[in-house]
Design an enzyme around this catalytic site. Structure first.
Site, PDB file in Angstrom:
ATOM      1  CG  ASP A   8      -1.785  -1.218   1.359  1.00  0.00           C
ATOM      2  OD1 ASP A   8      -1.311  -2.318   0.995  1.00  0.00           O
ATOM      3  OD2 ASP A   8      -2.917  -1.101   1.858  1.00  0.00           O
ATOM      4  CG  ASN A  40      -4.076   3.318   1.771  1.00  0.00           C
ATOM      5  OD1 ASN A  40      -3.573   2.196   1.789  1.00  0.00           O
ATOM      6  ND2 ASN A  40      -5.254   3.582   2.290  1.00  0.00           N
ATOM      7  CG  HIS A  68      -9.097   3.195   1.860  1.00  0.00           C
ATOM      8  ND1 HIS A  68     -10.007   3.969   2.554  1.00  0.00           N
ATOM      9  CD2 HIS A  68      -8.331   2.594   2.808  1.00  0.00           C
ATOM     10  CE1 HIS A  68      -9.780   3.862   3.852  1.00  0.00           C
ATOM     11  NE2 HIS A  68      -8.779   3.019   4.039  1.00  0.00           N
ATOM     12  CG  HIS A 153      -6.790  -4.844   0.822  1.00  0.00           C
ATOM     13  ND1 HIS A 153      -5.602  -4.172   0.675  1.00  0.00           N
ATOM     14  CD2 HIS A 153      -7.579  -4.022   1.548  1.00  0.00           C
ATOM     15  CE1 HIS A 153      -5.679  -2.999   1.255  1.00  0.00           C
ATOM     16  NE2 HIS A 153      -6.863  -2.881   1.803  1.00  0.00           N
ATOM     17  CG  HIS A 178      -6.511  -3.797   5.191  1.00  0.00           C
ATOM     18  ND1 HIS A 178      -7.160  -2.624   4.847  1.00  0.00           N
ATOM     19  CD2 HIS A 178      -7.034  -4.141   6.399  1.00  0.00           C
ATOM     20  CE1 HIS A 178      -8.041  -2.299   5.789  1.00  0.00           C
ATOM     21  NE2 HIS A 178      -7.979  -3.200   6.744  1.00  0.00           N
ATOM     22  CG  HIS A 180      -1.099   0.458   5.822  1.00  0.00           C
ATOM     23  ND1 HIS A 180      -1.407   1.798   5.708  1.00  0.00           N
ATOM     24  CD2 HIS A 180      -1.806  -0.160   4.850  1.00  0.00           C
ATOM     25  CE1 HIS A 180      -2.259   1.981   4.706  1.00  0.00           C
ATOM     26  NE2 HIS A 180      -2.525   0.807   4.185  1.00  0.00           N
TER      27      HIS A 180
HETATM   28 FE   LIG Z   1      -4.050   0.301   2.777  1.00  0.00          FE
HETATM   29 FE   LIG Z   2      -7.072  -1.282   3.154  1.00  0.00          FE
END
Ligand SMILES: [Fe+2]
Ligand SMILES: [Fe+2]
Length: 280
Positions: A8, A40, A68, A153, A178, A180
């Site tokens: 991400d 993101n 997202h 994810h 997801h 991070h």
């Molecule tokens: Fe993310």
């Molecule tokens: Fe996410």
């Protein structure tokens, strides 16, 4: 094939390291296919058409998304004309864009790329296990595609691990996104699928999952509504996973990648670099 998956990308700091370093990495490691999760990339929330084009121009073959995906409304429109932008497969029927695509690389290899959302601690969605079954049956590894990469994810490590074992031997790589935060469990599963529970984010790790710390700390400590979340602006660590596959599309090598920024550095030792280190 030599594959690089990057986790991400968060905000400007994450974008900057991709634009600057990806062209060099592509050349240095002689990569065949690069996939970048960009859910993101636009201020921490979603992706714009310009950012998507920037990443494809920087050397990404394909861009994946997550929960997202459509935070930037323009993605609902431009995803229809950008087959290299892939949103989660298990969104409801009628969602714009596609959740799986057979991408042709510059070298002419066919790579099946799939993006899926988990269902534990996430919004309710269609069953990702049933969804993947259909896609893999339609596009078997080594027959119709040279490699198959699944960006799963999801929040829960248990769901990610169960999913990876479910497709073991039928995909080249299952990589989680997801959370991070990169995990240290990169491995090749018994039937030949490379796996890592989470690739980590490409963003500033002096943060709360990529965002400036003050607002998340305030929200957790006071439980009161407050300001917007803003991406942290310090130097990003490019995080991901490097995989080499054999003629059948199964993994023979896997290594974590962490370059630049605050995290301890990691790069695939098994690929001889054509040029010296790209990030010091
Ligand atoms: Fe993310
Ligand atoms: Fe996410």
């Amino acid at each position: 094939m030599r594959l690089l998956f990057i986790g991400d990308v968060v905000g400007r700091a994450g974008r900057a390291v991709i634009i600057e370093e990806l062209p060099k990495l592509r050349a240095a490691w002689n990569l065949d296919c690069v996939i970048v999760n960009c859910e993101n990339a636009a201020g921490g929330f979603g992706i714009t058409e310009t950012i998507c084009a920037d990443f494809l121009n920087a050397g990404a073959d394909c861009v994946t998304l997550g929960n997202h995906a459509f935070d930037q409304r323009e993605a609902l429109v431009f995803i229809a004309r950008q087959p290299r932008l892939i949103r989660p497969l298990n969104y409801p029927r009628g969602t714009p864009g596609g959740g799986a695509n057979l991408i042709e690389t510059a070298g002419g290899q066919r790579v099946l790329v799939i993006n899926l959302l988990g269902r534990i601690f996430m919004d309710a969605l269609d069953d990702p296990f049933a969804a993947i079954e259909q896609e893999l049956n339609a596009c078997p590894l080594g027959a119709v595609c040279d490699a198959a990469v699944i960006d799963f994810h999801a929040e829960a490590s248990s769901e990610k691990q169960a999913f990876a074992h479910f497709v073991d031997g039928r995909a080249s790589l299952v990589v989680g996104t997801h959370t991070h935060v990169p995990t240290a469990d990169h491995q090749i599963l018994p039937q030949g699928t490379a796996y890592m529970t989470d690739a980590g984010m490409t963003g500033d790790y002096d943060s709360v999952i990529g965002m400036e710390k003050d607002e998340p700390i305030r929200r957790f400590s006071t439980k009161l509504p407050g300001n917007r979340l803003e991406p942290a602006a310090g130097a990003a660590t490019l995080c991901g996973v490097a995989v080499e596959t054999d003629a059948k599309g199964l993994a023979i090598k896997i290594a974590p990648v962490r370059l630049g920024g605050r995290l301890s550095q990691a790069r695939p030792e098994f690929w001889e670099e054509k040029i010296p280190q790209t990030i010091v």
